[in-house]
Design a protein around this motif. Structure first.
Motif, short mmCIF file in Angstrom:
data_model
loop_
_atom_site.label_atom_id
_atom_site.label_comp_id
_atom_site.label_asym_id
_atom_site.label_seq_id
_atom_site.Cartn_x
_atom_site.Cartn_y
_atom_site.Cartn_z
N THR A 73 1.05 -1.17 -0.12
CA THR A 73 -0.06 0.02 -0.18
C THR A 73 0.84 1.37 0.05
O THR A 73 1.90 1.21 0.97
CB THR A 73 -0.83 0.05 1.07
N VAL A 74 0.62 2.28 -1.09
CA VAL A 74 1.34 3.65 -0.95
C VAL A 74 0.20 4.54 -0.42
O VAL A 74 -0.73 4.54 -0.63
CB VAL A 74 1.82 3.67 -2.33
N ARG A 75 0.97 5.50 0.44
CA ARG A 75 0.05 6.74 1.03
C ARG A 75 0.79 7.86 1.04
O ARG A 75 2.13 7.91 1.16
CB ARG A 75 -0.03 6.12 2.69
N LEU A 76 -0.11 8.91 0.64
CA LEU A 76 0.34 10.19 0.75
C LEU A 76 -0.04 10.96 1.99
O LEU A 76 -1.04 10.57 2.62
CB LEU A 76 0.06 10.87 -0.64
N ASP A 77 0.61 12.06 2.22
CA ASP A 77 0.29 13.02 3.21
C ASP A 77 -1.18 13.15 3.38
O ASP A 77 -1.83 13.51 4.53
CB ASP A 77 1.04 14.36 3.53
N ASN A 78 -1.78 13.44 2.37
CA ASN A 78 -3.20 13.83 2.32
C ASN A 78 -4.22 12.74 2.40
O ASN A 78 -5.32 13.03 2.36
CB ASN A 78 -3.46 14.58 0.89
N GLY A 79 -3.86 11.61 2.88
CA GLY A 79 -4.47 10.49 3.01
C GLY A 79 -4.98 9.64 1.86
O GLY A 79 -5.57 8.42 2.29
N GLU A 80 -4.43 10.04 0.70
CA GLU A 80 -4.76 9.30 -0.54
C GLU A 80 -3.88 8.00 -0.34
O GLU A 80 -2.76 7.99 0.05
CB GLU A 80 -4.35 9.99 -1.87
N THR A 81 -4.44 6.84 -0.98
CA THR A 81 -3.83 5.61 -0.96
C THR A 81 -4.21 4.59 -2.06
O THR A 81 -5.23 5.05 -2.68
CB THR A 81 -4.12 4.63 0.42
N ALA A 82 -3.39 3.81 -2.30
CA ALA A 82 -3.76 2.75 -3.55
C ALA A 82 -2.74 1.44 -3.15
O ALA A 82 -1.87 1.41 -2.30
CB ALA A 82 -3.09 3.38 -4.71
N ALA A 83 -3.18 0.34 -3.48
CA ALA A 83 -2.67 -0.82 -3.16
C ALA A 83 -2.53 -1.53 -4.47
O ALA A 83 -3.10 -1.31 -5.48
CB ALA A 83 -3.68 -1.54 -2.18
N ALA A 84 -1.66 -2.67 -4.34
CA ALA A 84 -1.39 -3.53 -5.46
C ALA A 84 -0.61 -4.83 -4.78
O ALA A 84 -0.32 -4.67 -3.62
CB ALA A 84 -0.18 -3.04 -6.60
N GLN A 85 -0.88 -6.07 -5.46
CA GLN A 85 -0.24 -7.18 -5.17
C GLN A 85 0.06 -8.01 -6.47
O GLN A 85 -0.27 -7.68 -7.52
CB GLN A 85 -1.39 -8.05 -4.28
N GLY A 86 1.39 -8.70 -5.95
CA GLY A 86 1.70 -9.64 -7.14
C GLY A 86 3.01 -10.50 -6.74
O GLY A 86 3.20 -10.27 -5.55
N SER A 87 3.40 -11.21 -7.75
CA SER A 87 4.43 -12.27 -7.18
C SER A 87 5.95 -11.83 -7.95
O SER A 87 6.93 -12.47 -7.66
CB SER A 87 3.96 -13.52 -7.71
N GLY A 88 6.06 -10.59 -8.36
CA GLY A 88 7.13 -9.82 -8.74
C GLY A 88 7.88 -9.53 -7.45
O GLY A 88 7.87 -10.19 -6.36
N THR A 89 9.16 -8.75 -7.48
CA THR A 89 9.79 -8.21 -6.45
C THR A 89 8.94 -7.27 -5.70
O THR A 89 7.87 -6.49 -6.23
CB THR A 89 10.92 -7.51 -7.00
N LYS A 90 9.09 -6.82 -4.60
CA LYS A 90 8.29 -5.70 -3.82
C LYS A 90 8.57 -4.67 -4.54
O LYS A 90 7.51 -3.73 -4.70
CB LYS A 90 9.35 -5.71 -2.25
N ARG A 91 9.67 -4.16 -5.16
CA ARG A 91 9.88 -2.95 -5.82
C ARG A 91 8.88 -2.63 -6.85
O ARG A 91 8.24 -1.83 -7.30
CB ARG A 91 11.13 -2.93 -6.37
N SER A 92 8.48 -3.85 -7.70
CA SER A 92 7.86 -4.06 -8.96
C SER A 92 6.48 -3.86 -8.37
O SER A 92 5.48 -3.25 -8.99
CB SER A 92 8.03 -5.42 -9.64
N ILE A 93 6.12 -4.37 -7.28
CA ILE A 93 4.50 -4.24 -6.72
C ILE A 93 4.68 -2.60 -6.13
O ILE A 93 3.37 -2.18 -6.25
CB ILE A 93 4.37 -5.16 -5.47
N GLU A 94 5.49 -2.22 -5.64
CA GLU A 94 5.33 -0.90 -5.13
C GLU A 94 5.19 -0.01 -6.44
O GLU A 94 4.37 0.96 -6.43
CB GLU A 94 6.67 -0.29 -4.69
N GLN A 95 5.97 -0.40 -7.57
CA GLN A 95 5.80 0.51 -8.81
C GLN A 95 4.13 0.48 -9.18
O GLN A 95 3.61 1.44 -9.67
CB GLN A 95 6.57 0.03 -9.99
N ALA A 96 3.78 -0.57 -9.17
CA ALA A 96 2.13 -0.92 -9.67
C ALA A 96 1.27 -0.04 -8.46
O ALA A 96 0.30 0.55 -9.34
CB ALA A 96 1.98 -2.49 -9.55
N ALA A 97 1.50 -0.02 -7.39
CA ALA A 97 0.66 0.82 -6.58
C ALA A 97 0.95 2.10 -6.64
O ALA A 97 -0.10 2.83 -6.77
CB ALA A 97 1.06 0.34 -4.91
N ALA A 98 2.16 2.78 -6.99
CA ALA A 98 2.22 4.03 -7.25
C ALA A 98 1.54 4.32 -8.59
O ALA A 98 1.00 5.57 -8.67
CB ALA A 98 3.76 4.16 -7.60
#
Length: 229
Positions: free
Chosen positions: A193-218
């Motif tokens: 899950t990625v979160r901004l100061d203003n409370g906005e969030t988005a989530a992603a999941q997958g079987s790649g690397t953690k970085r690639s899933i962070e990229q997908a959430a971003a």
């Protein structure tokens, strides 16, 4: 040394017939199976990274003579990053010929993005040592050709783009949190899950690397934010 059938097949996929196949064997040797008489590929990885960097920088420099440094830099980063190297390693079946220790094999080492990326760089160095820069340049350009032809004008990765959006809007950099993990140990599924100061969030999941899933959430959050502008 006489290369095995699988090494010969890999040479064909790579596009280079080694005069000294021992360079290639070393490039494919992971630290988990290395010994005093069987060195690993870390030094070659170091060299290959620099050879790849020069080839990509030169190709981009000549491909767009009007591009500024600010335009060339993100294109370069997109072409030499680990994810790109790993993707091309998969394309030529590099994982199939990696020489790994038993524990690394059992943990899915042949599919690990970091091992594939490092192996790709080491193989580039092996070509360079075996036949010189021009041959290494030819091999790299053949492998990277489609990506060079389709590189975007602004290929910043989503994490970088989201961070820049946050800074432009007076916020701290986005925060990434692993909110779950599933799947087997050799192929974990990450929930990010990625979160901004203003409370906005988005989530992603997958079987790649953690970085690639962070990229997908971003990417998901960035598309939502830009859709409102």
């Amino acid at each position: 040394m006489t290369p095995s059938a699988e090494i010969l097949a890999f040479m064909g996929r790579l596009g280079h017939d080694f005069a000294r196949p021992e360079f290639l064997v070393r490039a494919l040797t992971h630290g988990s199976i290395a010994s005093a008489t069987r060195p690993d590929n870390q030094r070659l990885e170091f060299l290959g990274d620099r050879v790849l960097g020069l080839v990509m920088a030169e190709a981009l420099f000549h491909a767009d003579t009007q591009a500024s440094e600010g335009q060339l830099a993100p294109r370069y980063n997109a072409l030499v990053k680990g994810e790109t190297c790993a993707a091309l390693a998969r394309q030529i079946g590099l994982g199939e010929v990696l020489k790994l220790g038993r524990s690394e094999m059992l943990s899915g080492g042949r599919r690990k993005e970091a091992l594939l990326a490092d192996g790709m760089e080491a193989v580039i160095a092996a070509v360079y040592l075996d036949a010189g820069f021009e041959t290494a340049r030819r091999v790299v350009l053949n492998l990277w050709r489609d990506r060079l032809d389709t590189i975007e004008d602004d290929p910043r990765d989503p994490k970088t783009a989201l961070q820049e959006w946050a800074q432009a809007n007076g916020m701290k950099p986005p925060a990434y949190e692993q909110t779950g993990r599933g799947g087997p140990d050799h192929a974990p599924v990450f929930h990010i899950t990625v979160r901004l100061d203003n409370g906005e969030t988005a989530a992603a999941q997958g079987s790649g690397t953690k970085r690639s899933i962070e990229q997908a959430a971003a990417r998901t959050l960035l598309e939502r934010l830009e859709g409102r502008e």
